[in-house]
Design a protein around this motif. Structure first.
Motif, PDB file in Angstrom:
ATOM      1  N   GLU A 130      26.368  -2.190 -12.566  1.00 58.92           N
ATOM      2  CA  GLU A 130      26.020  -2.707 -11.246  1.00 58.92           C
ATOM      3  C   GLU A 130      24.666  -3.413 -11.264  1.00 58.92           C
ATOM      4  OE1 GLU A 130      27.964  -2.884  -8.851  1.00 58.92           O
ATOM      5  OE2 GLU A 130      29.427  -1.256  -8.886  1.00 58.92           O
ATOM      6  N   SER A 131      23.740  -2.910 -12.078  1.00 60.98           N
ATOM      7  CA  SER A 131      22.397  -3.505 -12.129  1.00 60.98           C
ATOM      8  C   SER A 131      22.398  -4.875 -12.804  1.00 60.98           C
ATOM      9  CB  SER A 131      21.436  -2.564 -12.860  1.00 60.98           C
ATOM     10  OG  SER A 131      21.744  -2.506 -14.244  1.00 60.98           O
ATOM     11  N   ARG A 132      23.464  -5.174 -13.543  1.00 64.39           N
ATOM     12  CA  ARG A 132      23.513  -6.441 -14.283  1.00 64.39           C
ATOM     13  C   ARG A 132      24.447  -7.441 -13.626  1.00 64.39           C
ATOM     14  NH1 ARG A 132      24.448  -4.678 -20.479  1.00 64.39           N
ATOM     15  NH2 ARG A 132      24.077  -6.890 -20.790  1.00 64.39           N
ATOM     16  N   SER A 133      24.726  -7.259 -12.354  1.00 66.77           N
ATOM     17  CA  SER A 133      25.626  -8.173 -11.650  1.00 66.77           C
ATOM     18  C   SER A 133      25.064  -9.598 -11.641  1.00 66.77           C
ATOM     19  CB  SER A 133      25.829  -7.692 -10.213  1.00 66.77           C
ATOM     20  OG  SER A 133      26.531  -8.666  -9.472  1.00 66.77           O
ATOM     21  N   PRO A 134      25.911 -10.602 -11.908  1.00 68.63           N
ATOM     22  CA  PRO A 134      25.431 -11.992 -11.918  1.00 68.63           C
ATOM     23  C   PRO A 134      25.469 -12.655 -10.550  1.00 68.63           C
ATOM     24  CG  PRO A 134      27.699 -11.908 -12.663  1.00 68.63           C
ATOM     25  CD  PRO A 134      27.295 -10.488 -12.360  1.00 68.63           C
ATOM     26  N   TYR A 135      25.878 -11.939  -9.514  1.00 70.53           N
ATOM     27  CA  TYR A 135      26.103 -12.573  -8.225  1.00 70.53           C
ATOM     28  C   TYR A 135      24.833 -13.149  -7.610  1.00 70.53           C
ATOM     29  CZ  TYR A 135      30.783 -10.525  -8.225  1.00 70.53           C
ATOM     30  OH  TYR A 135      32.082 -10.194  -8.525  1.00 70.53           O
ATOM     31  N   ALA A 136      23.699 -12.552  -7.897  1.00 69.13           N
ATOM     32  CA  ALA A 136      22.447 -13.035  -7.294  1.00 69.13           C
ATOM     33  C   ALA A 136      22.123 -14.456  -7.728  1.00 69.13           C
ATOM     34  CB  ALA A 136      21.298 -12.107  -7.643  1.00 69.13           C
ATOM     35  N   LYS A 137      22.625 -14.885  -8.886  1.00 68.19           N
ATOM     36  CA  LYS A 137      22.314 -16.213  -9.420  1.00 68.19           C
ATOM     37  C   LYS A 137      23.500 -17.171  -9.344  1.00 68.19           C
ATOM     38  CE  LYS A 137      18.890 -14.370 -12.680  1.00 68.19           C
ATOM     39  NZ  LYS A 137      18.488 -14.267 -14.110  1.00 68.19           N
ATOM     40  N   ASP A 138      24.626 -16.686  -8.835  1.00 62.03           N
ATOM     41  CA  ASP A 138      25.825 -17.522  -8.779  1.00 62.03           C
ATOM     42  C   ASP A 138      26.028 -17.986  -7.340  1.00 62.03           C
ATOM     43  OD1 ASP A 138      28.453 -18.601  -8.835  1.00 62.03           O
ATOM     44  OD2 ASP A 138      28.881 -17.412 -10.636  1.00 62.03           O
ATOM     45  N   ALA A 140      28.474 -19.347  -6.034  1.00 63.37           N
ATOM     46  CA  ALA A 140      29.826 -19.125  -5.530  1.00 63.37           C
ATOM     47  C   ALA A 140      29.967 -17.752  -4.882  1.00 63.37           C
ATOM     48  CB  ALA A 140      30.842 -19.278  -6.656  1.00 63.37           C
ATOM     49  N   ALA A 141      29.069 -16.841  -5.195  1.00 64.22           N
ATOM     50  CA  ALA A 141      29.086 -15.509  -4.590  1.00 64.22           C
ATOM     51  C   ALA A 141      28.228 -15.527  -3.326  1.00 64.22           C
ATOM     52  CB  ALA A 141      28.551 -14.477  -5.564  1.00 64.22           C
ATOM     53  N   THR A 142      28.593 -14.729  -2.357  1.00 73.21           N
ATOM     54  CA  THR A 142      27.826 -14.681  -1.123  1.00 73.21           C
ATOM     55  C   THR A 142      26.574 -13.821  -1.310  1.00 73.21           C
ATOM     56  OG1 THR A 142      28.913 -12.715  -0.269  1.00 73.21           O
ATOM     57  CG2 THR A 142      29.985 -14.817   0.168  1.00 73.21           C
ATOM     58  N   ARG A 143      25.626 -14.031  -0.430  1.00 69.05           N
ATOM     59  CA  ARG A 143      24.415 -13.199  -0.463  1.00 69.05           C
ATOM     60  C   ARG A 143      24.760 -11.754  -0.175  1.00 69.05           C
ATOM     61  NH1 ARG A 143      20.079 -15.828   3.413  1.00 69.05           N
ATOM     62  NH2 ARG A 143      19.003 -13.907   2.797  1.00 69.05           N
ATOM     63  N   ALA A 144      25.768 -11.554   0.676  1.00 71.97           N
ATOM     64  CA  ALA A 144      26.178 -10.184   0.992  1.00 71.97           C
ATOM     65  C   ALA A 144      26.750  -9.491  -0.231  1.00 71.97           C
ATOM     66  CB  ALA A 144      27.215 -10.196   2.116  1.00 71.97           C
ATOM     67  N   MET A 145      27.492 -10.221  -1.064  1.00 74.29           N
ATOM     68  CA  MET A 145      28.050  -9.633  -2.281  1.00 74.29           C
ATOM     69  C   MET A 145      26.938  -9.225  -3.242  1.00 74.29           C
ATOM     70  SD  MET A 145      31.271 -12.223  -2.831  1.00 74.29           S
ATOM     71  CE  MET A 145      31.705 -11.611  -4.446  1.00 74.29           C
ATOM     72  N   ALA A 146      25.933 -10.093  -3.378  1.00 74.19           N
ATOM     73  CA  ALA A 146      24.801  -9.750  -4.247  1.00 74.19           C
ATOM     74  C   ALA A 146      24.067  -8.518  -3.720  1.00 74.19           C
ATOM     75  CB  ALA A 146      23.841 -10.936  -4.349  1.00 74.19           C
ATOM     76  N   ALA A 147      23.919  -8.443  -2.394  1.00 76.58           N
ATOM     77  CA  ALA A 147      23.261  -7.270  -1.803  1.00 76.58           C
ATOM     78  C   ALA A 147      24.105  -6.019  -2.007  1.00 76.58           C
ATOM     79  CB  ALA A 147      23.013  -7.509  -0.315  1.00 76.58           C
TER      80      ALA A 147
END
Length: 395
Positions: A130-138, A140-147
């Motif tokens: 979970e700590s290595r999720s790439p969503y914060a830099k992608d 295509a992913a929402t800000r909510a998903m990164a959060a």
């Protein structure tokens, strides 16, 4: 929008179907809809995200099957959250979703461990994932998903902490004892071999180091546990207030001092002392009228058994590590070849214990393994160098 939902006003295609993450984020936080067809690299990446989300949701559901109560509900909620992320990628891919891709090696390993073990190791690995999720830099992913992924890491960390706390004492003794045996006996064997003594002397020195170290560890652990139990027993309040209270001088009530020393407020101490001396019994303030004191029984055999159990565990853990460096000599190897094999075996063991520490702490297993390896082989190399010096001086 759910496929069965209806709207009284037709929705233009560009605004159709709110994102699965809409309840968690404002429209400004959503990933912008692609104006053009996604590239092949986008499709490949999104499909991998989709496969990993499905695999992670399955991991949480498998872990939930081995839990009950609150932990089960938390894990199922995490699986539902991963399902929302899965829906996001399905919508974004559209007709390009195709057949599910194979999940990443990390996700498949998590799934295997969750199906077969379901232990704190799985939660520790999930925390790291979970700590290595790439969503914060992608984009295509929402800000909510990164959060979400950030919050998931904290949730899994809290769940893993419960398991870490349950095994922390045993785990500490196992790692400390085994590593101490590995490093100390390898250093002893290397130092003795460097002086040029025969292989038989090196072997017997290693056996002596194993026994001496294991016995020392066992004795030290026994003394440590017994001392801790005796210290706790010495600090446990006695039941003198039950027997002495009726004979105390009412004008000089020293029973109040007992309760003040135990941390009560002055009002509560006076109230409790009056109850103990039989002056009155008042339930008008439950916070002041405490439960009657009862005699506590301590099972001495259980206390002694715990100390003996800790001593035996430490003896075995140390011995299991200390025997590794002398295995080549036990099987008849001599000279530099025996030292090379001993160093290799100890290095593998140090890497393994370091990796386990890394897994349980939610950090990199490789980094922790290399740290253990550097410390252990560094100590052995220093002892070997000192052995060469002593050998040259004596020779």
């Amino acid at each position: 929008m759910h496929p069965h939902a209806k709207s009284s006003h037709p929705t233009p295609p560009a605004q159709e179907a709110a994102s699965p993450e809409e309840p968690l984020a404002s429209p400004a936080e959503e990933a912008p809809a692609p104006k053009t067809s996604p590239s092949s690299s986008d499709i490949k990446r999104w499909r991998q995200y989709l496969a990993d989300e499905r695999a992670e949701a399955a991991v949480y559901r498998q872990l939930a099957q081995r839990r009950d109560g609150e932990e089960r509900q938390i894990l199922l909620a995490l699986a539902d959250a991963e399902g929302r992320h899965e829906a996001h990628w399905i919508k974004l891919l559209g007709e390009h979703a195709g057949m599910p891709r194979v999940a990443s090696t990390r996700s498949r390993m998590l799934g295997f461990l969750a199906r077969n073990f379901g232990s704190v190791f799985v939660l520790a690995l999930a925390q790291r994932a979970e700590s290595r999720s790439p969503y914060a830099k992608d984009l295509a992913a929402t800000r909510a998903m990164a959060a979400d992924e950030q919050i998931h890491e904290e949730v899994v960390r809290a769940l893993a902490t419960r398991g870490r706390n349950r095994l922390s004492g045993t785990f500490r003794a196992a790692v400390f004892g085994a590593n101490d045996g590995l490093v100390s006996n390898l250093s002893l064997v290397m130092g003795m071999a460097a002086t040029g003594v025969p292989a038989a002397v090196v072997l017997f020195s290693g056996i002596a180091g194993l026994l001496a170290g294991a016995l020392s560890m066992g004795a030290g652990e026994y003394v440590s546990v017994r001392s801790q139990l005796e210290l706790l027993r010495a600090t446990r309040p006695t039941q003198a207030t039950l027997t002495a209270a009726p004979s105390l001088d009412l004008e000089h009530n020293e029973l109040v001092l007992v309760y003040l020393a135990r941390g009560m407020s002055h009002e509560a101490a006076e109230h409790r002392a009056a109850e103990r001396m039989g002056i009155f019994s008042c339930d008008c303030d439950p916070s002041l009228s405490l439960q009657p004191e009862e005699e506590e029984t301590v099972d001495e055999h259980e206390a002694i058994g715990s100390a003996w159990g800790a001593a035996l565990s430490s003896f075995c853990f140390f011995a299991s590590g200390a025997i590794v460096p002398i295995l080549p000599f036990i099987f008849g190897m001599t000279g530099f070849a025996a030292l090379a094999v001993a160093g290799t075996l100890v290095g593998i063991a140090l890497l393994s214990t370091g990796a386990v520490v890394g897994l349980l702490s939610g950090t990199s297993p490789l980094t922790r393994g290399l740290r253990q390896l550097a410390i252990g082989l560094g100590a052995a190399a220093a002892t070997y160098g000192l052995g060469l010096v002593f050998g040259a001086v004596i020779g």
